[in-house]
Design an enzyme around this catalytic site. Structure first.
Site, mmCIF file in Angstrom:
data_model
loop_
_atom_site.group_PDB
_atom_site.id
_atom_site.type_symbol
_atom_site.label_atom_id
_atom_site.label_comp_id
_atom_site.label_asym_id
_atom_site.label_seq_id
_atom_site.Cartn_x
_atom_site.Cartn_y
_atom_site.Cartn_z
ATOM 1 N N ILE A 30 33.736 -19.536 84.810
ATOM 2 C CA ILE A 30 33.005 -20.803 84.730
ATOM 3 C C ILE A 30 33.639 -21.790 83.754
ATOM 4 O O ILE A 30 33.208 -22.936 83.659
ATOM 5 C CB ILE A 30 31.508 -20.604 84.420
ATOM 6 C CG1 ILE A 30 31.315 -19.881 83.098
ATOM 7 C CG2 ILE A 30 30.811 -19.894 85.566
ATOM 8 C CD1 ILE A 30 29.889 -19.940 82.586
ATOM 9 N N VAL A 89 34.403 -10.517 75.722
ATOM 10 C CA VAL A 89 33.346 -9.747 76.389
ATOM 11 C C VAL A 89 33.788 -8.293 76.399
ATOM 12 O O VAL A 89 34.892 -7.986 76.838
ATOM 13 C CB VAL A 89 33.110 -10.240 77.842
ATOM 14 C CG1 VAL A 89 32.051 -9.386 78.526
ATOM 15 C CG2 VAL A 89 32.711 -11.709 77.870
ATOM 16 N N HIS A 93 38.127 -6.822 81.971
ATOM 17 C CA HIS A 93 38.236 -7.855 82.997
ATOM 18 C C HIS A 93 39.657 -8.397 83.059
ATOM 19 O O HIS A 93 40.349 -8.463 82.065
ATOM 20 C CB HIS A 93 37.228 -8.986 82.798
ATOM 21 C CG HIS A 93 37.266 -9.651 81.458
ATOM 22 N ND1 HIS A 93 36.810 -9.043 80.305
ATOM 23 C CD2 HIS A 93 37.683 -10.875 81.087
ATOM 24 C CE1 HIS A 93 36.947 -9.870 79.285
ATOM 25 N NE2 HIS A 93 37.493 -10.987 79.726
ATOM 26 N N HIS A 95 41.877 -11.649 84.266
ATOM 27 C CA HIS A 95 41.901 -13.068 84.629
ATOM 28 C C HIS A 95 43.027 -13.266 85.631
ATOM 29 O O HIS A 95 44.160 -12.842 85.372
ATOM 30 C CB HIS A 95 42.213 -13.940 83.407
ATOM 31 C CG HIS A 95 41.152 -13.996 82.373
ATOM 32 N ND1 HIS A 95 40.222 -15.012 82.311
ATOM 33 C CD2 HIS A 95 40.879 -13.168 81.335
ATOM 34 C CE1 HIS A 95 39.430 -14.809 81.268
ATOM 35 N NE2 HIS A 95 39.804 -13.692 80.665
#
Length: 130
Positions: A30, A89, A93, A95
């Site tokens: 986002i 976080v 993850h 990117h």
């Protein structure tokens, strides 16, 4: 306590989903660096990517590869860069960022902003290229 990504996967927090399977979930960042910037996360919450077992890590990278190929088709670029930072976080993850030049993968760059409709269109464009 569940990470924000676990809450996104569970549908408790909305996201612009690009794809998912039984183990992984891909959705738009986002605060993107480029149009098409996508996050790929394992559904099983793990803080550090290299703590993921070898078999799952292999599947994770292969899933991310499918998403990267779809990003490149939807938003033509020289390459889709991959970055694993994981400090902001505590849920592994990846990117995936469309790149036209090396500096496009610099996280200090100003982030882009899009309307909800634009985000949905970006996610749909990537999803239809998988």
């Amino acid at each position: 306590m569940a990470s924000i990504f676990s809450k996104i996967i569970a549908g408790e927090i909305p996201s612009y989903k690009v794809a998912e399977n039984d183990k992984f979930y891909a959705f738009l960042d986002i605060s993107p660096l480029q149009k098409g910037h996508t996050l790929v996360v394992p559904k099983q919450e793990e803080d550090y990517i290299f703590d993921i077992c070898d078999q799952d890590l292999q599947e994770y990278i292969c899933f991310a590869k499918k998403i990267a190929n779809a990003i490149k088709k939807a938003y033509p670029c020289v390459k889709v860069g991959m970055a694993v930072i994981g400090l902001e976080v505590r849920h592994a993850h990846i990117h995936l960022v469309p790149m036209h030049k090396e500096g496009d993968l610099n996280f200090a760059n100003e982030k882009l902003s899009f309307s909800a409709d634009e985000f949905k269109q970006i996610a749909d464009n990537i999803a239809k290229n998988i």
